[in-house]
Write an enzyme that holds these catalytic residues in place. Structure first.
Site, PDB file in Angstrom:
ATOM      1  N   TYR A 131     -86.741   5.953  68.334  1.00 39.50           N
ATOM      2  CA  TYR A 131     -86.216   4.861  67.516  1.00 39.50           C
ATOM      3  C   TYR A 131     -87.259   4.390  66.494  1.00 39.50           C
ATOM      4  O   TYR A 131     -88.189   3.649  66.813  1.00 39.50           O
ATOM      5  CB  TYR A 131     -85.708   3.729  68.413  1.00 39.50           C
ATOM      6  CG  TYR A 131     -84.281   4.000  68.833  1.00 39.50           C
ATOM      7  CD1 TYR A 131     -83.973   5.118  69.602  1.00 39.50           C
ATOM      8  CD2 TYR A 131     -83.238   3.197  68.406  1.00 39.50           C
ATOM      9  CE1 TYR A 131     -82.668   5.415  69.948  1.00 39.50           C
ATOM     10  CE2 TYR A 131     -81.929   3.481  68.755  1.00 39.50           C
ATOM     11  CZ  TYR A 131     -81.649   4.591  69.524  1.00 39.50           C
ATOM     12  OH  TYR A 131     -80.360   4.881  69.847  1.00 39.50           O
ATOM     13  N   LYS A 185     -86.053  16.373  78.803  1.00 40.46           N
ATOM     14  CA  LYS A 185     -86.043  17.685  78.139  1.00 40.46           C
ATOM     15  C   LYS A 185     -87.469  18.235  78.184  1.00 40.46           C
ATOM     16  O   LYS A 185     -88.051  18.650  77.172  1.00 40.46           O
ATOM     17  CB  LYS A 185     -85.524  17.511  76.691  1.00 40.46           C
ATOM     18  CG  LYS A 185     -85.203  18.801  75.966  1.00 40.46           C
ATOM     19  CD  LYS A 185     -83.960  19.507  76.456  1.00 40.46           C
ATOM     20  CE  LYS A 185     -83.754  20.823  75.709  1.00 40.46           C
ATOM     21  NZ  LYS A 185     -82.659  21.632  76.256  1.00 40.46           N
ATOM     22  N   ASP A 218     -79.318  18.308  78.484  1.00 40.13           N
ATOM     23  CA  ASP A 218     -78.135  19.085  78.110  1.00 40.13           C
ATOM     24  C   ASP A 218     -77.299  19.417  79.351  1.00 40.13           C
ATOM     25  O   ASP A 218     -76.067  19.300  79.346  1.00 40.13           O
ATOM     26  CB  ASP A 218     -78.522  20.340  77.315  1.00 40.13           C
ATOM     27  CG  ASP A 218     -79.668  21.134  77.938  1.00 40.13           C
ATOM     28  OD1 ASP A 218     -80.306  20.629  78.886  1.00 40.13           O
ATOM     29  OD2 ASP A 218     -79.920  22.265  77.480  1.00 40.13           O
ATOM     30  N   ASP A 242     -78.855   6.584  74.891  1.00 38.66           N
ATOM     31  CA  ASP A 242     -77.861   6.129  73.916  1.00 38.66           C
ATOM     32  C   ASP A 242     -76.676   7.099  73.923  1.00 38.66           C
ATOM     33  O   ASP A 242     -75.513   6.696  74.001  1.00 38.66           O
ATOM     34  CB  ASP A 242     -78.531   6.084  72.531  1.00 38.66           C
ATOM     35  CG  ASP A 242     -77.583   5.632  71.440  1.00 38.66           C
ATOM     36  OD1 ASP A 242     -76.738   4.756  71.715  1.00 38.66           O
ATOM     37  OD2 ASP A 242     -77.685   6.158  70.315  1.00 38.66           O
ATOM     38  N   ASP A 246     -72.683   6.704  75.957  1.00 40.45           N
ATOM     39  CA  ASP A 246     -71.391   6.799  75.267  1.00 40.45           C
ATOM     40  C   ASP A 246     -70.523   7.874  75.914  1.00 40.45           C
ATOM     41  O   ASP A 246     -69.308   7.693  76.099  1.00 40.45           O
ATOM     42  CB  ASP A 246     -71.584   7.138  73.778  1.00 40.45           C
ATOM     43  CG  ASP A 246     -71.813   5.881  72.925  1.00 40.45           C
ATOM     44  OD1 ASP A 246     -72.226   4.853  73.496  1.00 40.45           O
ATOM     45  OD2 ASP A 246     -71.567   5.929  71.703  1.00 40.45           O
TER      46      ASP A 246
HETATM   47  C1  IPM Z   1     -76.374   0.980  70.942  1.00 40.24           C
HETATM   48  C2  IPM Z   1     -76.224   1.246  69.493  1.00 40.24           C
HETATM   49  C3  IPM Z   1     -77.529   0.991  68.768  1.00 40.24           C
HETATM   50  C4  IPM Z   1     -78.551   1.941  69.363  1.00 40.24           C
HETATM   51  C5  IPM Z   1     -77.440   1.119  67.252  1.00 40.24           C
HETATM   52  C6  IPM Z   1     -76.547   0.072  66.643  1.00 40.24           C
HETATM   53  C7  IPM Z   1     -78.792   1.112  66.596  1.00 40.24           C
HETATM   54  O1  IPM Z   1     -75.765   2.530  69.263  1.00 40.24           O
HETATM   55  O2  IPM Z   1     -76.621  -0.164  71.327  1.00 40.24           O
HETATM   56  O3  IPM Z   1     -76.239   1.922  71.735  1.00 40.24           O
HETATM   57  O4  IPM Z   1     -78.536   3.128  69.083  1.00 40.24           O
HETATM   58  O5  IPM Z   1     -79.361   1.471  70.156  1.00 40.24           O
HETATM   59 MN    MN Z   2     -75.230   3.623  71.072  1.00 42.38          MN
END
Ligand code: IPM
Ligand code: MN
Length: 350
Positions: A131, A185, A218, A242, A246
């Site tokens: 980041y 990784k 992966d 991150d 998701d």
């Molecule tokens: C999250 C989001 C953020 C991140 C973005 C908005 C920078 O995707 O909270 O997961 O990647 O941390």
């Molecule tokens: Mn995110």
């Protein structure tokens, strides 16, 4: 308890209104008084104050016990120099919110893509890794030495790896399954993920009751799809976490149901896992469940179990019935009607 509400961009104001209504309904169940102050961030703050996260907001966040953070349209902001800072990154850094806790579990009655039972928590390091806005002392963690060449720095420290491993093991030890997977990784990033793994292994020694394994990122993505029940708690670095969080949430019925808590030694921020969905903003279509479930995580953090249980029970009951769902889950309710259903259930369920 003092909470700071920051609605954010896009659907942020609608889902924050819903979340605050739910909190109001659950107030009688809370052991302590909860005082909520609201401030603007994102485009609204940029217009009025020249920054998407003004210094006064950071000060108010530091003074509060907890923050409720809506989604932000960070990708659409102007450059930093013009006030376009990523509020989420700034708050994580300023409040030392090093752990991002992201549960993903299937909800009874909700269509999910998960291949079998799934109840995992991604414990993601929040303050370093790939980041660029938070992994350097001065200047951004990515740059362009010559045209056509871009470099990004991935910072991994023993300190951050140890903190996140400790958060992960403490959580795993409190869950019935008691398993923890370190996701990495290290076959390619031998030095940095090597350091991460060495540190997690060291922390593992203090938790003999937690079954520990190491899984390449992966392969972890493939396993989450193929056999999610092999996982319980996953501990990992920022960017991998991150992405995997998701994936895990989407497998469990969608990002709209994904609660998320950023936690540090002295502050917490409940934050919706999804983005600001500007395409449906202001249309009463958004599903507020992600932010509401994030609120329940914050309440649990402060020991407000009774209120958290009641809210979660109301969410589960509404989700179980197609008639009381929002349109992202095939239902007919808008944001406010869904919220009314939740409020009613919170107020009437014993
Ligand atoms: C999250 C989001 C953020 C991140 C973005 C908005 C920078 O995707 O909270 O997961 O990647 O941390
Ligand atoms: Mn995110």
């Amino acid at each position: 308890m003092r909470l700071l509400s920051l609605a954010g961009d896009g659907i942020g104001p609608e889902i924050m209104t819903a979340t605050l209504a739910v909190l109001d309904a659950a107030r009688p169940l809370c052991e302590r008084d909860i005082h909520v102050e609201s401030r603007q961030i994102g485009f609204a703050a940029l217009e009025g104050e020249g920054s998407t996260i003004p210094p006064a907001v950071i000060k108010a966040a530091l003074a509060a016990d907890g923050v409720l953070l809506g989604p932000v349209s960070h990708n659409a902001y102007p450059p930093r120099e013009a006030g376009g800072l990523n509020p989420s990154g700034v708050l994580r850094k300023e409040l030392d919110l090093y752990a991002n806790i992201r549960p993903a579990r299937v909800w009874p009655g909700v269509r999910s893509l998960a291949n079998g039972p799934m109840d995992v928590v991604v414990v993601r390091e929040n303050l370093e890794g790939f980041y660029a806005d938070r992994n350097m002392h001065l200047g951004p963690g990515e740059f362009m030495p010559t045209p056509g060449v871009a470099l990004a720095i991935r910072r991994i420290t023993e300190h951050a790896s140890r903190r996140i491993a400790e958060a992960g093991f403490a959580l795993a030890a409190s869950r019935p399954v008691r398993k923890l997977a370190a996701i990495h990784k290290a076959n390619v990033m031998r030095v940095s993920d090597g350091l991460f793994l060495d540190t997690v292994r060291d922390v593992a020694k203090a938790y003999p009751d937690v079954r520990y394994e190491e899984v390449l990122v992966d392969a972890a993505a493939a396993h989450l799809v193929r056999s999610p029940d092999r996982f319980d708690v996953l501990v990992t670095t920022n960017m991998f976490g991150d992405i995997l969080s998701d994936l895990a949430s989407e497998l469990c019925g969608g990002l709209g149901l994904a609660g998320s808590l950023n936690a540090g030694p002295s502050h917490v921020a409940a934050q919706a896992q999804h983005g600001s969905a500007p395409d449906i903003a202001g249309q009463d279509k958004a599903n507020p469940a992600s932010l509401i479930l994030s609120l329940t995580m914050l309440l649990r953090h402060f020991g407000e179990t009774c209120a958290a249980d009641r809210i979660e029970g109301a969410v589960a009951a509404c989700l179980a019935n197609p008639k009381t769902r929002t349109s992202d889950l095939g239902g007919e309710l808008g944001t406010s009607a869904f919220t009314r259903q939740l409020v009613q259930r919170i107020e009437t369920t014993a």
